[in-house]
Design an enzyme around this catalytic site. Sequence first.
Site, PDB file in Angstrom:
ATOM      1  N   ASP A   1      -7.993   2.154   1.340  1.00 20.70           N
ATOM      2  CA  ASP A   1      -8.758   0.876   1.137  1.00 20.70           C
ATOM      3  C   ASP A   1      -9.904   1.081   0.289  1.00 20.70           C
ATOM      4  O   ASP A   1     -10.607   1.993   0.236  1.00 20.70           O
ATOM      5  CB  ASP A   1      -9.209   0.540   2.621  1.00 20.70           C
ATOM      6  N   LEU A   2      -9.984  -0.017  -0.862  1.00 21.06           N
ATOM      7  CA  LEU A   2     -11.101   0.058  -1.840  1.00 21.06           C
ATOM      8  C   LEU A   2     -12.568  -0.340  -1.160  1.00 21.06           C
ATOM      9  O   LEU A   2     -12.522  -1.383  -0.361  1.00 21.06           O
ATOM     10  CB  LEU A   2     -10.769  -0.991  -2.789  1.00 21.06           C
TER      11      LEU A   2
ATOM     12  N   ASP B   1      -6.911  -5.482  -0.733  1.00 21.71           N
ATOM     13  CA  ASP B   1      -7.229  -4.307  -1.313  1.00 21.71           C
ATOM     14  C   ASP B   1      -6.774  -3.166  -0.739  1.00 21.71           C
ATOM     15  O   ASP B   1      -7.555  -2.064  -0.717  1.00 21.71           O
ATOM     16  CB  ASP B   1      -8.636  -4.325  -1.500  1.00 21.71           C
TER      17      ASP B   1
END
Length: 686
Positions: free
Chosen positions: A558-559, A602
């Site tokens: 996960d960004l 994302d």
Amino acid sequence: MKDQNSTSATSLATQASADGDTDVSEHADFRLLRYFATASLTAFVVVALLLGYVFRTLSVDTLVNGYQTEHVNHARIIANEMWAGHFAPLIQSVADQPDAQLSVSPLLPTIHQKVLMLLAGTQIYKIKVYDLRGRTIYSTELAQIGEDNSQNAGVINGLRGLNSSELVHQNQISSFEGKQLDRAVIESYIPNYNPATGQVSGVFEIYRDATSVLAEVGRRQWLLVAAVVALLALLYLAVFLIVKNAQDHIIVQNQARQKAQWALALSEERWKFALEGAGDGVWDRNVQTGAVVYSRRYKEIHGFAADELENHTEAWNARVHCDDLARIEADRATYFAGDKPIYANERRMQCKDGSWKWILSRGMVVARDAQGQPLRMIGTHTDITERHQREEALRLASTVILTMDEATTVTNLHNEIISVNPAFTLITGYTPEDVIGKDPKLLSSGTHPVDFYQTMWRQLASTDSWHGEICNRRKSGQCYMAWLSIKQVRDVQGRPTHYVAVFSDISERKASEEHILHLAHFDMLTGLPNRTLFSDRLRQAIAKARRDKSGLALMFIDLDKFKPVNDELGHQVGDLLLKAVAQRLLDCVRRETDTVARIGGDEFVVILPDIEAVQTAKLVADKILAALARRFDIGAHPVHISSSIGIAFFPEQGSNENQLMKSADAAMYQAKQNGRNQVVAALLSH
């Protein structure tokens, strides 16, 4: 059967001979000179009188037109000399006076003297002037001044601006004036125009004596008639001698024709019998009267009984289809004119029961009169309905092949192309000249193995057909996908004769299918596998790991700080950032068996199959962590983000897809809670 045919043929021949004898006898008794003399003399007189009438009519028309032109000029001269100074004041002075007072105007003496002076030396013997009300304000015959001629046709035309003239013979009533004149006169009505306004201001009526001129026309008319009669008399004498000689020659010919017709009648019995035996129906027609005799076979073809149509009289075009009439009549006229050696055509004819048959009609004139006009014609009818049906079926099949969108090739047993349709050229680029006589393998793209074609030929030999997808090459060198169907053609004995191949270009359809498949399994933005394809690959990887008893690692990425970038710099920059992230992830995962997928906005996942040690997966995760922590240059924007990575291992943290995903997801959230930008391995055991 032979006796019936022979009797029918003999009957036809007998009647033909009788008709021929009658025609010869009638022409032998015909007194050609007598009729010619009477008709010629009558024609000469009529022609001479007609020419005289035409000459007089044209001469009178020319005379009237010429005089009218002169009258227009005279009227213009008089108007120029007198209208403004004399007639206009006269019209103005008597405008309100009654008709009876017009003749006592004080201006009339001066006007009369002036007019007579202008008419001196001309052939005009009377002139009248009308005002806009149609009243005679002036006339050289002073007694006519004050007459109301508003209903006079010539005055009406003049007031409308039209010139009109009329020739009135002596002692005839003038249609303009309504009076009888004592001489031959040409009277004209000429409008006068006001030069200032261009409107009609009055009308001139001019009379000119034409008695002497008409007398000269009459004299010339009779001279012309006399000359024509003399010339025609000379012509008559020459033609009389020619016709006399022709009549003598015709009598000799008729005698010879009578003998020939007897011989013809005997020969007709033989060839008519032969035609009947061949299945053709015979007809024998009197061209002048329409009387016709039909043979037994003719009646059978058209559905009539043997006792029907006996000594029948029928029009040429009876029972012929209306769509064929014009062509049939043209063929007959061409044959009668001698432009064709034989009469033959195909037409549809209606049978007794109302049905239609295609008939081949052939015939020949066997007797003509002295002028060469056909008298008798004999011919045959052949039923060609079945042949026409076969030809129509072949024509329809050919039309279908030529107009279909699929390419068609026909080869012989030596696998040589003998025919292609226009769609073949459109799809392959090869013209018929390029491929006729060649092997279809010139279309091969070289992408199929040898056993592909061997299987094709084995199936053709066993089932007479084959169909499937094949990759071929166009003349330009471009490859294309085609759906090909091949059929083996056999003759009536079951022996193979040809191969027919039909194929269509399915390149666009295949490309569309691949594109749709790609959209269903890959992320449109990054090109990475989407959630659907990821789930399928994860299931396969777990099944393989369970079967091989090997390890498997699943990373959930996960960004960090992606949302601020998306909000501050816009979705376009955010999309470009996601594409750059995907590329860095792919750079970190090198094995073909590894999978990088995007499953959310994302959120990314990585499948690492065949992992022998947990440490190996952590090394890859650390590499990803470092790659995503480096600055991204998105256009003119330097962007800094990081990532939180959770790792789960099979079978320690999950024995199936859902358990493994939950473990990796939980590990990723633990990394977020620990401050982000770090890797956390799942600890739960399932």
